[in-house]
Design an enzyme around this catalytic site. Structure first.
Site, PDB file in Angstrom:
ATOM      1  N   HIS A 241      15.802  -3.409  35.085  1.00  0.00           N
ATOM      2  CA  HIS A 241      17.064  -4.144  34.916  1.00  0.00           C
ATOM      3  C   HIS A 241      18.288  -3.234  34.932  1.00  0.00           C
ATOM      4  O   HIS A 241      19.427  -3.742  34.913  1.00  0.00           O
ATOM      5  CB  HIS A 241      17.047  -4.943  33.608  1.00  0.00           C
ATOM      6  CG  HIS A 241      16.227  -6.194  33.667  1.00  0.00           C
ATOM      7  ND1 HIS A 241      14.844  -6.181  33.658  1.00  0.00           N
ATOM      8  CD2 HIS A 241      16.578  -7.501  33.766  1.00  0.00           C
ATOM      9  CE1 HIS A 241      14.392  -7.411  33.728  1.00  0.00           C
ATOM     10  NE2 HIS A 241      15.419  -8.234  33.803  1.00  0.00           N
TER      11      HIS A 241
ATOM     12  N   LEU B 153       0.834  -1.198   0.000  1.00  0.00           N
ATOM     13  CA  LEU B 153       0.000   0.000   0.000  1.00  0.00           C
ATOM     14  C   LEU B 153       0.871   1.252   0.000  1.00  0.00           C
ATOM     15  O   LEU B 153       0.754   2.112  -0.889  1.00  0.00           O
ATOM     16  CB  LEU B 153      -0.920  -0.026   1.239  1.00  0.00           C
ATOM     17  CG  LEU B 153      -1.683   1.256   1.593  1.00  0.00           C
ATOM     18  CD1 LEU B 153      -2.597   1.677   0.445  1.00  0.00           C
ATOM     19  CD2 LEU B 153      -2.522   1.052   2.857  1.00  0.00           C
TER      20      LEU B 153
ATOM     21  N   SER C 132       0.252   7.755   5.681  1.00  0.00           N
ATOM     22  CA  SER C 132      -1.029   7.821   6.391  1.00  0.00           C
ATOM     23  C   SER C 132      -2.171   8.125   5.435  1.00  0.00           C
ATOM     24  O   SER C 132      -3.285   7.627   5.586  1.00  0.00           O
ATOM     25  CB  SER C 132      -0.963   8.905   7.476  1.00  0.00           C
ATOM     26  OG  SER C 132      -0.101   8.486   8.513  1.00  0.00           O
TER      27      SER C 132
ATOM     28  N   THR D  64       6.889  -4.844   4.282  1.00  0.00           N
ATOM     29  CA  THR D  64       7.342  -5.985   5.087  1.00  0.00           C
ATOM     30  C   THR D  64       7.174  -7.248   4.242  1.00  0.00           C
ATOM     31  O   THR D  64       6.130  -7.427   3.603  1.00  0.00           O
ATOM     32  CB  THR D  64       6.512  -6.094   6.383  1.00  0.00           C
ATOM     33  OG1 THR D  64       6.483  -4.824   7.005  1.00  0.00           O
ATOM     34  CG2 THR D  64       7.082  -7.141   7.323  1.00  0.00           C
TER      35      THR D  64
ATOM     36  N   GLU E 126       1.150  -0.328  10.074  1.00  0.00           N
ATOM     37  CA  GLU E 126      -0.285  -0.684   9.951  1.00  0.00           C
ATOM     38  C   GLU E 126      -1.172   0.487  10.368  1.00  0.00           C
ATOM     39  O   GLU E 126      -2.260   0.309  10.929  1.00  0.00           O
ATOM     40  CB  GLU E 126      -0.606  -1.977  10.697  1.00  0.00           C
ATOM     41  CG  GLU E 126       0.260  -3.133  10.159  1.00  0.00           C
ATOM     42  CD  GLU E 126      -0.335  -4.499  10.307  1.00  0.00           C
ATOM     43  OE1 GLU E 126      -1.544  -4.608  10.546  1.00  0.00           O
ATOM     44  OE2 GLU E 126       0.433  -5.468  10.154  1.00  0.00           O
TER      45      GLU E 126
HETATM   46  N1  COS Z   1     -13.770  -0.467   6.555  1.00  0.00           N
HETATM   47  C1  COS Z   1     -14.629  -0.251   5.535  1.00  0.00           C
HETATM   48  N2  COS Z   1     -14.678   0.918   4.843  1.00  0.00           N
HETATM   49  C2  COS Z   1     -13.832   1.890   5.200  1.00  0.00           C
HETATM   50  C3  COS Z   1     -12.913   1.745   6.261  1.00  0.00           C
HETATM   51  C4  COS Z   1     -12.902   0.502   6.937  1.00  0.00           C
HETATM   52  N3  COS Z   1     -12.061   0.269   7.953  1.00  0.00           N
HETATM   53  N4  COS Z   1     -12.201   2.876   6.384  1.00  0.00           N
HETATM   54  C5  COS Z   1     -12.659   3.729   5.445  1.00  0.00           C
HETATM   55  N5  COS Z   1     -13.638   3.121   4.739  1.00  0.00           N
HETATM   56  C6  COS Z   1     -14.441   3.717   3.657  1.00  0.00           C
HETATM   57  C7  COS Z   1     -15.171   4.967   4.137  1.00  0.00           C
HETATM   58  O1  COS Z   1     -16.395   4.622   4.742  1.00  0.00           O
HETATM   59  C8  COS Z   1     -15.321   5.782   2.881  1.00  0.00           C
HETATM   60  O2  COS Z   1     -16.450   5.363   2.118  1.00  0.00           O
HETATM   61  P1  COS Z   1     -17.851   6.197   2.198  1.00  0.00           P
HETATM   62  O3  COS Z   1     -17.525   7.631   1.969  1.00  0.00           O
HETATM   63  O4  COS Z   1     -18.648   5.576   1.123  1.00  0.00           O
HETATM   64  O5  COS Z   1     -18.383   5.963   3.565  1.00  0.00           O
HETATM   65  C9  COS Z   1     -14.100   5.394   2.065  1.00  0.00           C
HETATM   66  O6  COS Z   1     -13.576   4.192   2.622  1.00  0.00           O
HETATM   67  C10 COS Z   1     -13.031   6.466   2.174  1.00  0.00           C
HETATM   68  O7  COS Z   1     -12.782   6.644   3.568  1.00  0.00           O
HETATM   69  P2  COS Z   1     -12.291   8.003   4.186  1.00  0.00           P
HETATM   70  O8  COS Z   1     -13.038   9.168   3.597  1.00  0.00           O
HETATM   71  O9  COS Z   1     -12.317   7.878   5.662  1.00  0.00           O
HETATM   72  O10 COS Z   1     -10.795   8.020   3.622  1.00  0.00           O
HETATM   73  P3  COS Z   1      -9.596   8.976   3.933  1.00  0.00           P
HETATM   74  O11 COS Z   1      -8.839   9.193   2.700  1.00  0.00           O
HETATM   75  O12 COS Z   1     -10.092  10.179   4.676  1.00  0.00           O
HETATM   76  O13 COS Z   1      -8.625   8.119   4.916  1.00  0.00           O
HETATM   77  C11 COS Z   1      -7.915   6.792   6.779  1.00  0.00           C
HETATM   78  C12 COS Z   1      -9.075   7.326   5.928  1.00  0.00           C
HETATM   79  C13 COS Z   1      -7.071   7.883   7.385  1.00  0.00           C
HETATM   80  C14 COS Z   1      -8.589   5.975   7.871  1.00  0.00           C
HETATM   81  C15 COS Z   1      -7.028   5.869   5.889  1.00  0.00           C
HETATM   82  O14 COS Z   1      -6.354   6.633   4.925  1.00  0.00           O
HETATM   83  C16 COS Z   1      -6.016   5.081   6.675  1.00  0.00           C
HETATM   84  O15 COS Z   1      -6.349   4.079   7.316  1.00  0.00           O
HETATM   85  N6  COS Z   1      -4.745   5.503   6.621  1.00  0.00           N
HETATM   86  C17 COS Z   1      -3.656   4.753   7.218  1.00  0.00           C
HETATM   87  C18 COS Z   1      -3.080   3.821   6.206  1.00  0.00           C
HETATM   88  C19 COS Z   1      -2.266   2.735   6.843  1.00  0.00           C
HETATM   89  O16 COS Z   1      -2.706   2.065   7.751  1.00  0.00           O
HETATM   90  N7  COS Z   1      -1.058   2.549   6.330  1.00  0.00           N
HETATM   91  C20 COS Z   1      -0.227   1.515   6.795  1.00  0.00           C
HETATM   92  C21 COS Z   1       0.368   0.863   5.616  1.00  0.00           C
HETATM   93  S1  COS Z   1       0.118  -0.823   5.529  1.00  0.00           S
HETATM   94  S2  COS Z   1       1.351  -1.576   6.834  1.00  0.00           S
END
Ligand code: COS
Length: 388
Positions: free
Chosen positions: A339, A125, A132, A158, A364
């Site tokens: 320790h 990803l 983020s 990873t 994550e």
């Molecule tokens: N399950 C199901 N749907 C989800 C969801 C989840 N956990 N999280 C978001 N969605 C859906 C939302 O509901 C939205 O759809 P609707 O508008 O139809 O409701 C759509 O996805 C877009 O979501 P959102 O508007 O919240 O997206 P953003 O771009 O604002 O970002 C975050 C949301 C910040 C939560 C996301 O970008 C994120 O998790 N970032 C971190 C990424 C990460 O974990 N990186 C690690 C790399 S992998 S090790």
């Protein structure tokens, strides 16, 4: 909450604990030193069926669900964070993306070898400009008849250098963005144009392999689109939910080991004519750590039960990851303090555990992102959409 854990899973815990003690623990120091996974150990994990624990038996898994996966991560996390990271990247997010978003044919094609450890998975990803902000990815997929041409690069992956199957998120329609414009693909090792770029040298989890993944016009058949075109963002977000829970479970294991080390040392170390355990300053560190561990244990296993009973768990998974990573870091930091100089010495495992723990607050989804997810869920009933 062991009392809610069925006999089958209790036996499984016993089996994993034996495996972790006999096979993983003796290699933990070595993989940290060499900065690379022990591939013989990775193969053994597969041979013992540990790389397909949550998935149904019809796809070659052990059928032990999320509960089984959390037990696995807790027991492995108790002895080696690097090995937990390899398993988490494989089961928790790499294979999970195919299991959650893929069709039956894809699960039949890919899961048996992945569950048996004949192949290893990675989840792709993150990009240089999208950490983020996952929706800001720039890797592009363009349709070309019955295939898609993928171009871009992923970083901090990873298992990247050792993976055979990569689940990759790419933009298929820039105008639609996260809502319909992003698609998940299964990219296979050996596809022309796929290569491993820079290998990361890391502060901790040095026994796992992390790298850049380069996609230079990789032709991927349409049969490798995970689920529907445009559904990739949601699939990846749902996948991260399960990954975050598993990470919380691994942190529970690490924190429990730290508490055990703290208590053992406090019982035996004499200063000023009394064991350290007699001193209130030490007792409070022990008490706070034990309290946090019990709260984390309840959270992790309740959330696993929610997953296995098909309840929404996005909020709870974010809480497990946030709280778990902070509990583990605090527990290990306290154990190191108890320790003293021994904790700081490379002759003793605590310095490695201290370095290893730090990543759980970052990968994550950073803990700042987890707080956004939790606040978003909390504010929903009040009609407020929390934005990052
Ligand atoms: N399950 C199901 N749907 C989800 C969801 C989840 N956990 N999280 C978001 N969605 C859906 C939302 O509901 C939205 O759809 P609707 O508008 O139809 O409701 C759509 O996805 C877009 O979501 P959102 O508007 O919240 O997206 P953003 O771009 O604002 O970002 C975050 C949301 C910040 C939560 C996301 O970008 C994120 O998790 N970032 C971190 C990424 C990460 O974990 N990186 C690690 C790399 S992998 S090790």
């Amino acid at each position: 909450m062991d009392f809610t854990i069925p006999k089958s899973h209790q036996l499984f815990r016993k089996m994993v604990r034996e495996f972790a003690t006999q096979e993983i623990a003796p290699r933990t120091r070595q993989v940290d030193r060499q900065g690379w996974p022990d591939m013989e150990l990775v193969h053994k994990l597969g041979e013992h069926g540990l790389l397909g624990i949550p998935f149904p038996q019809e796809y070659g898994g052990a059928g032990l669900g999320e509960l089984g996966y959390c037990i696995l991560m807790e027991e492995v996390g108790a002895v080696c964070t690097s090995t937990a990271a390899i398993i988490g990247a494989h089961i928790g997010i790499g294979v999970m993306a195919i299991y959650l978003g893929g069709n039956a044919e894809q699960k039949r094609r890919f899961l048996p070898d992945l569950c048996a450890g004949k192949k290893l998975a990675a989840f792709c990803l993150t990009e240089p400009n999208a950490g983020s902000d996952a929706a800001a990815i720039q890797t592009r997929a363009v349709r070309d008849g019955d295939r898609w041409i993928l171009s871009g690069s992923k970083i901090y992956i990873t298992n990247g250098p050792i993976a055979d199957v990569l689940t990759v998120l790419a933009v298929t329609d820039p105008a639609l963005g996260a809502r319909g414009g992003v698609t998940a693909f299964i990219v296979e090792k050996g596809m022309p144009g796929l290569s491993v770029g820079t290998i990361e040298h890391k502060l901790g989890i040095r026994g796992s392999a992390t790298s850049e993944i380069i996609l230079d016009e990789v032709a991927v058949p349409s049969a490798n689109v995970i689920g529907q075109v445009g559904a990739g963002f949601i699939t990846f977000m749902q996948t991260l939910d399960t990954g975050r829970l598993g990470l919380g479970a691994a942190c529970l294991g690490g924190a429990t080991t730290a508490l055990d080390m703290m208590c053992r040392y406090a019982a035996g170390r004499m200063q000023f004519g009394r064991p350290l355990a007699d001193k209130q300053a030490i007792q409070w560190l022990i008490a706070d750590t034990a309290t946090e561990i019990e709260a984390l244990r309840a959270l992790v296993y309740r959330t696993a039960w929610m997953v296995d009973t098909h309840q929404p768990f996005t909020r709870e998974a974010a809480i497990c990851k946030l709280f778990g990573s902070e509990v583990a870091s605090r527990a290990i930091n306290r154990a190191l303090q108890v320790h003293g100089a021994l904790g700081y010495s490379c002759a003793f495992p605590l310095e490695r555990m201290w370095r290893d723990a730090r990543i759980a607050e970052i990968f994550e989804g950073t803990n700042e992102i987890q707080r956004i997810v939790i606040a978003e869920q909390a504010m929903r009933p009040y009609g407020v959409r929390v934005r990052p």
